[in-house]
Design a protein around this motif. Structure first.
Motif, PDB file in Angstrom:
ATOM      1  N   THR A 109       0.857  -1.187   0.000  1.00  0.00           N
ATOM      2  CA  THR A 109       0.000   0.000   0.000  1.00  0.00           C
ATOM      3  C   THR A 109       0.895   1.239   0.000  1.00  0.00           C
ATOM      4  O   THR A 109       1.794   1.351   0.823  1.00  0.00           O
ATOM      5  CB  THR A 109      -0.893   0.025   1.252  1.00  0.00           C
ATOM      6  OG1 THR A 109      -1.695  -1.144   1.263  1.00  0.00           O
ATOM      7  CG2 THR A 109      -1.777   1.265   1.261  1.00  0.00           C
ATOM      8  N   PRO A 110       0.691   2.175  -0.933  1.00  0.00           N
ATOM      9  CA  PRO A 110       1.567   3.351  -1.017  1.00  0.00           C
ATOM     10  C   PRO A 110       1.462   4.247   0.222  1.00  0.00           C
ATOM     11  O   PRO A 110       0.446   4.276   0.918  1.00  0.00           O
ATOM     12  CB  PRO A 110       1.053   4.087  -2.259  1.00  0.00           C
ATOM     13  CG  PRO A 110       0.268   3.069  -3.022  1.00  0.00           C
ATOM     14  CD  PRO A 110      -0.312   2.144  -2.003  1.00  0.00           C
ATOM     15  N   ALA A 111       2.528   4.971   0.472  1.00  0.00           N
ATOM     16  CA  ALA A 111       2.555   5.970   1.536  1.00  0.00           C
ATOM     17  C   ALA A 111       2.139   7.330   0.970  1.00  0.00           C
ATOM     18  O   ALA A 111       2.294   7.591  -0.229  1.00  0.00           O
ATOM     19  CB  ALA A 111       3.955   6.059   2.139  1.00  0.00           C
ATOM     20  N   LYS A 112       1.651   8.217   1.841  1.00  0.00           N
ATOM     21  CA  LYS A 112       1.295   9.559   1.385  1.00  0.00           C
ATOM     22  C   LYS A 112       1.080  10.461   2.590  1.00  0.00           C
ATOM     23  O   LYS A 112       0.797  10.006   3.701  1.00  0.00           O
ATOM     24  CB  LYS A 112       0.034   9.539   0.524  1.00  0.00           C
ATOM     25  CG  LYS A 112      -1.204   9.036   1.245  1.00  0.00           C
ATOM     26  CD  LYS A 112      -2.417   9.031   0.326  1.00  0.00           C
ATOM     27  CE  LYS A 112      -3.657   8.505   1.053  1.00  0.00           C
ATOM     28  NZ  LYS A 112      -4.856   8.505   0.172  1.00  0.00           N
ATOM     29  N   MET A 113       1.194  11.748   2.337  1.00  0.00           N
ATOM     30  CA  MET A 113       0.940  12.749   3.369  1.00  0.00           C
ATOM     31  C   MET A 113      -0.554  13.038   3.435  1.00  0.00           C
ATOM     32  O   MET A 113      -1.202  13.270   2.410  1.00  0.00           O
ATOM     33  CB  MET A 113       1.711  14.037   3.042  1.00  0.00           C
ATOM     34  CG  MET A 113       1.581  15.114   4.096  1.00  0.00           C
ATOM     35  SD  MET A 113       2.358  14.634   5.654  1.00  0.00           S
ATOM     36  CE  MET A 113       1.502  15.721   6.794  1.00  0.00           C
ATOM     37  N   ASP A 114      -1.097  12.974   4.648  1.00  0.00           N
ATOM     38  CA  ASP A 114      -2.497  13.353   4.878  1.00  0.00           C
ATOM     39  C   ASP A 114      -2.506  14.837   5.222  1.00  0.00           C
ATOM     40  O   ASP A 114      -2.311  15.230   6.374  1.00  0.00           O
ATOM     41  CB  ASP A 114      -3.070  12.515   6.019  1.00  0.00           C
ATOM     42  CG  ASP A 114      -4.531  12.868   6.331  1.00  0.00           C
ATOM     43  OD1 ASP A 114      -5.092  13.751   5.644  1.00  0.00           O
ATOM     44  OD2 ASP A 114      -5.092  12.270   7.264  1.00  0.00           O
ATOM     45  N   PHE A 115      -2.724  15.660   4.231  1.00  0.00           N
ATOM     46  CA  PHE A 115      -2.644  17.107   4.426  1.00  0.00           C
ATOM     47  C   PHE A 115      -3.750  17.626   5.350  1.00  0.00           C
ATOM     48  O   PHE A 115      -3.504  18.508   6.170  1.00  0.00           O
ATOM     49  CB  PHE A 115      -2.705  17.824   3.074  1.00  0.00           C
ATOM     50  CG  PHE A 115      -1.581  17.480   2.146  1.00  0.00           C
ATOM     51  CD1 PHE A 115      -0.271  17.807   2.475  1.00  0.00           C
ATOM     52  CD2 PHE A 115      -1.811  16.809   0.960  1.00  0.00           C
ATOM     53  CE1 PHE A 115       0.773  17.492   1.632  1.00  0.00           C
ATOM     54  CE2 PHE A 115      -0.777  16.491   0.099  1.00  0.00           C
ATOM     55  CZ  PHE A 115       0.518  16.820   0.446  1.00  0.00           C
ATOM     56  N   SER A 116      -4.933  17.084   5.221  1.00  0.00           N
ATOM     57  CA  SER A 116      -6.029  17.576   6.058  1.00  0.00           C
ATOM     58  C   SER A 116      -5.862  17.136   7.508  1.00  0.00           C
ATOM     59  O   SER A 116      -6.176  17.887   8.435  1.00  0.00           O
ATOM     60  CB  SER A 116      -7.376  17.076   5.518  1.00  0.00           C
ATOM     61  OG  SER A 116      -7.423  15.659   5.521  1.00  0.00           O
ATOM     62  N   GLY A 117      -5.346  15.932   7.737  1.00  0.00           N
ATOM     63  CA  GLY A 117      -5.168  15.446   9.093  1.00  0.00           C
ATOM     64  C   GLY A 117      -3.842  15.824   9.718  1.00  0.00           C
ATOM     65  O   GLY A 117      -3.632  15.633  10.918  1.00  0.00           O
ATOM     66  N   GLY A 118      -2.909  16.311   8.906  1.00  0.00           N
ATOM     67  CA  GLY A 118      -1.617  16.729   9.426  1.00  0.00           C
ATOM     68  C   GLY A 118      -0.746  15.579   9.889  1.00  0.00           C
ATOM     69  O   GLY A 118       0.005  15.708  10.866  1.00  0.00           O
TER      70      GLY A 118
END
Length: 622
Positions: free
Chosen positions: A256-265
């Motif tokens: 599963t790819p990683a990513k930044m959750d911008f809304s959750g910080g």
């Protein structure tokens, strides 16, 4: 053997089966006498003797049969094509089944003889009984061998799943053997008095085939071995969508790819947090001699790892330490084929095509870790290029002065290399499964320029993210981004690199510091196969086409993309000069910034407020 079967065999003709089991003999010895079906290893490949032979070096021909060629690529297990480079489908299992088929041929021959001379069969009943007793003894021996093989297979159960596909192929081939055996049974059926004997012989053949199958499976597992995992991706050049164009391959397929959750910080690691290339990446304070003074708390660099007091030297410009991000040893293979670019990572050197360029030291040894700067480089009072929090980035000096400032730290130091820059950029693509770094990790500081030297032209101080973990970013353009504990890998200020020169539209690369280190002219460097031929003498544009080779991934044009397609990064070039590459973008660049944003239109003498460099350091050898 049941009494009835034993009585029915009296007066019948014996049918010796001969040797039908592959016998592993280890490495080939020219002075050893080998017999048919002996299995030897020679120069990384496996051969089976077709007949009795001595002193004949194994090679495909009348005496030997190649059953497993030395491989160079797989997917964790070796396929039939690896064992059969000639496309004959004659792997270990097929050959074993062929041997079983050959063993039944005498049965058919004897059957024809039985049809011709039934009377003789009756007179030979006593001999048949003796032969049957011999077969019984042989069957007992085969059962013992099968038990031994089962014991061996038990030790490698965890690997059996990896060869299920190959075993399925063997089962299909065994089915063919069973059909042949059924034909033999039908022929033998014409001689009713010998049916029981033939059935017993066929049963023995089946047992031998099963033994060969089990032995072959064991041999396959032995040859395959415990190959290290490989995590890779391929990029479809003709696909413009930055996420859809990246496909996981090998052991990354189910990740599963990683990513930044911008809304959750917060940062979502997907499946990658426990994989060595993420797990073993850490921040530390590095002494000038290249030894680690101590590791830092990955979520708060002001603290030493495991301690609560904020007493690290991460912000101390007067110390003799630099804040560095340690990258564990990674072996990388890059190539392209047709419409795809491939990049694969391995913890061990899978084969000779996997290179550890970013971890190769000046002395040619491989380092167990290599160190990238946690922060943009700054200068201390002694003119050393440092990686320290709470400082404004260094800028407006020429390339050689930047290299000299880095080397003031010690012999192991330099500015960031093209090989290290490529490793970090490729790792970002791997864990995010996204060719657009800003979409996956954060925009970075791509705006905020101020035309005022007293305000440092809008540069942010280093360390704004030192309490935000290993990865962090914002979906805004005025804040920094961090990947693998490297703050502002893109945005803020361009970072000058050693190891990549563009001269006359041709990329020239040097992936390691061996042989005298790096230079700023490209002399002695290796040309990357594709160039900017056919483009204007100078220009810029959104990257669309790239070339992926062992020397890295470079843009080659045309430059007709945009900030939301392909890798979403920009490229500047000038074919009329010898340009020293800069990477990442600056605080006046806007959306053209990114992990693969590249500037090749500045000579080594170029000194500008948007140009600078950051220190890197060789790690200890393994």
């Amino acid at each position: 053997m049941p009494e009835m079967a034993r009585n029915n065999l009296e007066g019948q003709v014996s049918t010796p089966l001969g040797k039908v089991t592959v016998v592993p003999k280890g490495p080939y010895d020219p002075e050893t006498q080998y017999t048919r079906l002996d299995l030897v290893q020679h120069e990384g490949s496996s051969y089976v003797a077709k007949r009795d032979v001595i002193g004949v070096t194994p090679t495909e021909g009348e005496d030997w049969m190649l059953v497993a060629a030395k491989g160079d690529m797989g997917v964790g297990d070796m396929s039939a094509e690896d064992y059969d480079p000639h496309g004959k489908k004659s792997d270990v299992y097929a050959y074993a089944e062929k041997a079983a088929a050959e063993a039944t041929a005498p049965v058919k021959e004897d059957t024809e003889k039985i049809l011709a001379d039934t009377a003789q069969l009756k007179t030979d009943a006593t001999q048949i009984k003796e032969d049957v007793d011999g077969v019984k003894t042989d069957v007992g021996s085969v059962k013992t061998d099968v038990a031994d093989v089962k014991s061996d297979v038990g030790t490698v159960k965890t690997d059996v799943a990896g060869v299920k596909e190959d075993v399925a192929g063997v089962k299909e081939d065994v089915g063919t053997v069973k059909t042949d055996v059924a034909g033999v049974k039908e022929d033998v059926g014409a001689v009713k008095t010998d049916v029981a004997g033939v059935k017993t012989d066929v049963a023995g053949v089946k047992t031998d085939v099963a033994g060969v199958k089990e032995s072959a499976e064991k041999i396959l597992l032995t040859l395959t071995g415990q190959r290290p995992k490989r995590y890779g991706y391929r990029i479809k050049k003709s696909e413009a969508n930055s996420f859809d164009r990246v496909e996981y391959i090998y052991d990354a397929e189910s990740m599963t790819p990683a990513k930044m959750d911008f809304s959750g910080g917060s940062f979502n690691y997907g499946s990658w947090q426990d994989i060595w290339l993420v797990r073993d990446n850490y921040p530390c304070m590095l002494n000038l001699d290249g030894t680690e003074a101590y590791r830092l708390d990955p979520n708060d660099y002001t603290k030493k790892l495991g301690e609560t007091a904020a007493d690290s030297a991460v912000s101390d410009l007067t110390s003799t330490m630099n804040a560095m991000a340690a990258f564990p040893l990674v072996w990388v293979k890059r190539w392209e084929e047709g419409d795809y670019e491939y990049t694969v990572f391995c913890e061990d050197q899978y084969d000779d095509s996997y290179k550890a360029y970013a971890h190769t030291r000046t002395d040619g040894k491989i380092a167990r870790v290599t160190y990238a700067p946690c922060f943009k480089g700054c200068l201390d009072t002694e003119g050393r290029l440092r990686s320290i929090a709470g400082q404004y980035p260094q800028y407006s000096i020429a390339a050689q002065a930047e290299i000299d400032a880095a080397k003031k730290n010690g012999a192991l130091w330099n500015i960031r290399s093209w090989a290290l820059n490529e490793l970090i950029a490729d790792l970002c693509t791997l864990i995010s499964k996204n060719d657009h770094s800003q979409n996956a990790f954060g925009q970075g500081q791509t705006s905020g320029y101020v035309n005022n030297a007293e305000q440092h032209y809008g540069h942010l101080q280093t360390g704004t993210l030192m309490k935000m973990g290993q990865f962090f970013g914002y979906n805004t353009t005025t804040q920094q981004v961090k990947v693998f504990h490297v703050e502002s890998f893109w945005g803020g200020r361009w970072d000058r690199l050693v190891g990549l020169i563009q001269r006359g539209g041709v990329y020239l690369a040097k992936m390691t510091p061996e042989g005298g280190g790096y230079n700023l002219t490209g002399v002695g460097y290796t040309p990357i196969s594709k160039s900017l031929e056919g483009l204007a003498a100078s220009g810029s544009g959104w990257q669309h086409n790239t070339c992926n080779s062992p020397l890295g991934r470079v843009p080659i044009g045309p430059f007709d993309g945009n900030d939301s397609t392909n890798d979403g990064d920009f490229f500047w070039w000038n074919q009329g000069i010898t340009a020293v590459a800069l990477a990442g973008g600056a605080c006046d660049s806007g959306s053209p910034c990114g992990a693969r944003s590249l500037l090749c239109n500045a000579a080594a003498s170029g000194a500008h407020w948007i140009f600078g460099a950051s220190p890197s350091c060789e790690g200890p050898s393994i």
